[in-house]
Scaffold this motif. Sequence first.
Motif, PDB file in Angstrom:
ATOM      1  N   LEU A  71      11.279  -8.557  -8.374  1.00  0.00           N
ATOM      2  CA  LEU A  71      10.162  -7.783  -8.360  1.00  0.00           C
ATOM      3  C   LEU A  71      10.450  -6.301  -7.756  1.00  0.00           C
ATOM      4  N   GLU A  72      10.102  -5.543  -8.788  1.00  0.00           N
ATOM      5  CA  GLU A  72      10.350  -4.067  -8.474  1.00  0.00           C
ATOM      6  C   GLU A  72       8.877  -3.360  -8.208  1.00  0.00           C
ATOM      7  N   VAL A  73       8.930  -2.713  -7.085  1.00  0.00           N
ATOM      8  CA  VAL A  73       7.560  -1.648  -6.802  1.00  0.00           C
ATOM      9  C   VAL A  73       8.090  -0.430  -6.771  1.00  0.00           C
ATOM     10  N   THR A  74       7.338   0.513  -7.550  1.00  0.00           N
ATOM     11  CA  THR A  74       7.358   1.712  -7.570  1.00  0.00           C
ATOM     12  C   THR A  74       6.222   2.732  -7.260  1.00  0.00           C
ATOM     13  N   ALA A  75       6.313   3.581  -6.470  1.00  0.00           N
ATOM     14  CA  ALA A  75       5.022   4.292  -5.862  1.00  0.00           C
ATOM     15  C   ALA A  75       5.625   5.853  -6.255  1.00  0.00           C
ATOM     16  N   ASP A  76       4.650   6.496  -6.837  1.00  0.00           N
ATOM     17  CA  ASP A  76       4.883   7.905  -7.153  1.00  0.00           C
ATOM     18  C   ASP A  76       3.534   8.836  -7.121  1.00  0.00           C
ATOM     19  N   ALA A 114       0.909  -1.216  -0.016  1.00  0.00           N
ATOM     20  CA  ALA A 114      -0.010  -0.106  -0.107  1.00  0.00           C
ATOM     21  C   ALA A 114       0.682   1.280  -0.218  1.00  0.00           C
ATOM     22  N   VAL A 115       0.210   2.403  -0.101  1.00  0.00           N
ATOM     23  CA  VAL A 115       1.132   3.648  -0.197  1.00  0.00           C
ATOM     24  C   VAL A 115       0.436   4.610   0.813  1.00  0.00           C
ATOM     25  N   LYS A 116       1.286   5.234   1.574  1.00  0.00           N
ATOM     26  CA  LYS A 116       0.892   6.269   2.467  1.00  0.00           C
ATOM     27  C   LYS A 116       1.367   7.770   2.323  1.00  0.00           C
ATOM     28  N   ASN A 117       0.463   8.658   2.235  1.00  0.00           N
ATOM     29  CA  ASN A 117       0.762  10.011   2.185  1.00  0.00           C
ATOM     30  C   ASN A 117       1.492  10.722   3.436  1.00  0.00           C
ATOM     31  N   SER A 118       2.763  10.745   3.288  1.00  0.00           N
ATOM     32  CA  SER A 118       3.597  11.158   4.577  1.00  0.00           C
ATOM     33  C   SER A 118       3.767  12.409   4.378  1.00  0.00           C
ATOM     34  N   GLY A 119       3.175  13.254   3.420  1.00  0.00           N
ATOM     35  CA  GLY A 119       3.526  14.816   3.394  1.00  0.00           C
ATOM     36  C   GLY A 119       2.429  15.495   3.772  1.00  0.00           C
ATOM     37  N   HIS A 120       2.119  16.715   3.547  1.00  0.00           N
ATOM     38  CA  HIS A 120       1.212  17.614   4.297  1.00  0.00           C
ATOM     39  C   HIS A 120       0.176  18.176   3.248  1.00  0.00           C
ATOM     40  N   ILE A 121       0.032  17.721   1.881  1.00  0.00           N
ATOM     41  CA  ILE A 121      -0.877  17.991   0.929  1.00  0.00           C
ATOM     42  C   ILE A 121      -1.448  16.931   0.503  1.00  0.00           C
ATOM     43  N   ASN A 122      -2.724  17.011  -0.241  1.00  0.00           N
ATOM     44  CA  ASN A 122      -3.335  15.923  -1.007  1.00  0.00           C
ATOM     45  C   ASN A 122      -2.633  15.508  -2.042  1.00  0.00           C
ATOM     46  N   GLU A 123      -2.697  14.169  -2.335  1.00  0.00           N
ATOM     47  CA  GLU A 123      -2.201  13.671  -3.545  1.00  0.00           C
ATOM     48  C   GLU A 123      -2.734  12.432  -4.311  1.00  0.00           C
ATOM     49  N   TYR A 124      -2.459  12.438  -5.621  1.00  0.00           N
ATOM     50  CA  TYR A 124      -2.623  11.166  -6.440  1.00  0.00           C
ATOM     51  C   TYR A 124      -1.668  10.238  -6.463  1.00  0.00           C
ATOM     52  N   VAL A 125      -2.086   8.871  -6.601  1.00  0.00           N
ATOM     53  CA  VAL A 125      -0.806   8.001  -6.401  1.00  0.00           C
ATOM     54  C   VAL A 125      -1.013   6.956  -7.523  1.00  0.00           C
ATOM     55  N   ARG A 126       0.257   6.662  -8.073  1.00  0.00           N
ATOM     56  CA  ARG A 126       0.364   5.420  -9.011  1.00  0.00           C
ATOM     57  C   ARG A 126       1.415   4.589  -8.662  1.00  0.00           C
ATOM     58  N   VAL A 127       0.799   3.358  -8.804  1.00  0.00           N
ATOM     59  CA  VAL A 127       2.129   2.235  -8.433  1.00  0.00           C
ATOM     60  C   VAL A 127       2.456   1.565  -9.596  1.00  0.00           C
ATOM     61  N   THR A 128       4.006   1.160  -9.920  1.00  0.00           N
ATOM     62  CA  THR A 128       4.204   0.640 -11.195  1.00  0.00           C
ATOM     63  C   THR A 128       4.905  -0.682 -10.505  1.00  0.00           C
ATOM     64  N   ILE A 129       4.645  -2.027 -10.982  1.00  0.00           N
ATOM     65  CA  ILE A 129       5.010  -3.287 -10.467  1.00  0.00           C
ATOM     66  C   ILE A 129       6.091  -3.834 -11.627  1.00  0.00           C
ATOM     67  N   ARG A 130       7.143  -4.213 -11.607  1.00  0.00           N
ATOM     68  CA  ARG A 130       7.994  -4.758 -12.597  1.00  0.00           C
ATOM     69  C   ARG A 130       8.371  -6.362 -12.272  1.00  0.00           C
ATOM     70  N   ARG A 131       8.273  -7.202 -13.006  1.00  0.00           N
ATOM     71  CA  ARG A 131       8.704  -8.380 -12.575  1.00  0.00           C
ATOM     72  C   ARG A 131       9.518  -9.204 -13.803  1.00  0.00           C
ATOM     73  N   TYR A 132      10.797  -9.750 -13.370  1.00  0.00           N
ATOM     74  CA  TYR A 132      11.556 -10.442 -14.570  1.00  0.00           C
ATOM     75  C   TYR A 132      12.340 -11.441 -13.693  1.00  0.00           C
ATOM     76  N   TRP A 133      13.085 -11.997 -14.600  1.00  0.00           N
ATOM     77  CA  TRP A 133      14.233 -13.115 -14.058  1.00  0.00           C
ATOM     78  C   TRP A 133      15.507 -12.725 -14.428  1.00  0.00           C
ATOM     79  N   LEU A 134      16.275 -13.222 -13.897  1.00  0.00           N
ATOM     80  CA  LEU A 134      18.019 -12.998 -14.128  1.00  0.00           C
ATOM     81  C   LEU A 134      18.421 -14.338 -14.074  1.00  0.00           C
ATOM     82  N   ASP A 135      19.307 -14.558 -14.955  1.00  0.00           N
ATOM     83  CA  ASP A 135      20.216 -15.764 -14.934  1.00  0.00           C
ATOM     84  C   ASP A 135      21.568 -15.836 -13.815  1.00  0.00           C
ATOM     85  N   LYS A 136      22.287 -16.452 -13.610  1.00  0.00           N
ATOM     86  CA  LYS A 136      23.317 -16.569 -12.599  1.00  0.00           C
ATOM     87  C   LYS A 136      24.362 -15.378 -12.830  1.00  0.00           C
TER      88      LYS A 136
END
Length: 266
Positions: A232-237, A109-131
């Motif tokens: 698994l990369e999770v980005t909130a902005d 989830a995402v928390k507004n830890s500032g002092h003004i109202n916000e709109y929020v977006r989350v981007t999730i990236r998933r992929y595999w890496l070899d050795k």
Amino acid sequence: MKNNKRQWFRTPAATWTLFIAAIALLLFAGIGGTRAALNKLSDKYVAEVSMQDIGITLMENGSEVAKRDYDYAKKDDSWIVSSSGKLLADMLKDGEQPEIGKAYDETLAVKNSGHINEYVRVTIRRYWLDKDGNKMNDLEPEQIGLMLDHKNLDEETTLGDWVKDTAATTTERSVFYYTKLLGPGETTSNLTDKFFIRGDLLNKYTTNVEKEGDTITKITTAYDYDGVQFCLEVTADAVQDHNAQAAILSAWGRNVTVSGSGLSLQ
């Protein structure tokens, strides 16, 4: 087989990096894959929004995992940047062995830890890496799964107060918008509550049969996931709510409709 699974789940792919940048109206806080470094912060801001007011925190299972807020105490353009350094760190209980196909608690989830109202977006990236750390094409990103209320994020366009941007979503990347205005101190409803590696991954293997004449002398099985890492990369902005429709188009390149205290995708 059990030892292989144990080793696979404890690879460096389960360690995460804090990446934070502030550009124009955009406040960007995220978790990256395999490095431990703090990326450069931009000095570019739009005068309409005060840096001292905006803040965002990515929450995992009720705890902070990444954060960027203005340091109100110093009042000198300082920013509070923090990260626990790991996602999925508490996925297993003491003595528990990981299981492919089992769902583990992963509430995001995402928390507004500032002092003004916000709109929020989350981007999730998933992929595999070899050795060697190279991205793999042999294993599908969808093998790395996330759910909310027993619904697979890959199969849904609406999850509670979250809506998927299908135009920006690929097999590797999923983009979600929170449809409600998020006030100071408020936390979004959950976007996910479970993490899993799909059980049919166990069916991805190659069998090699060695013979001497017509006699089988040796049979070996190599699983496709041996020695690989999942990422698994999770980005909130977030953007501030003042002139939000134009701000979202400028920051995220997305046309939305803002009405009252909510938004919808066009």
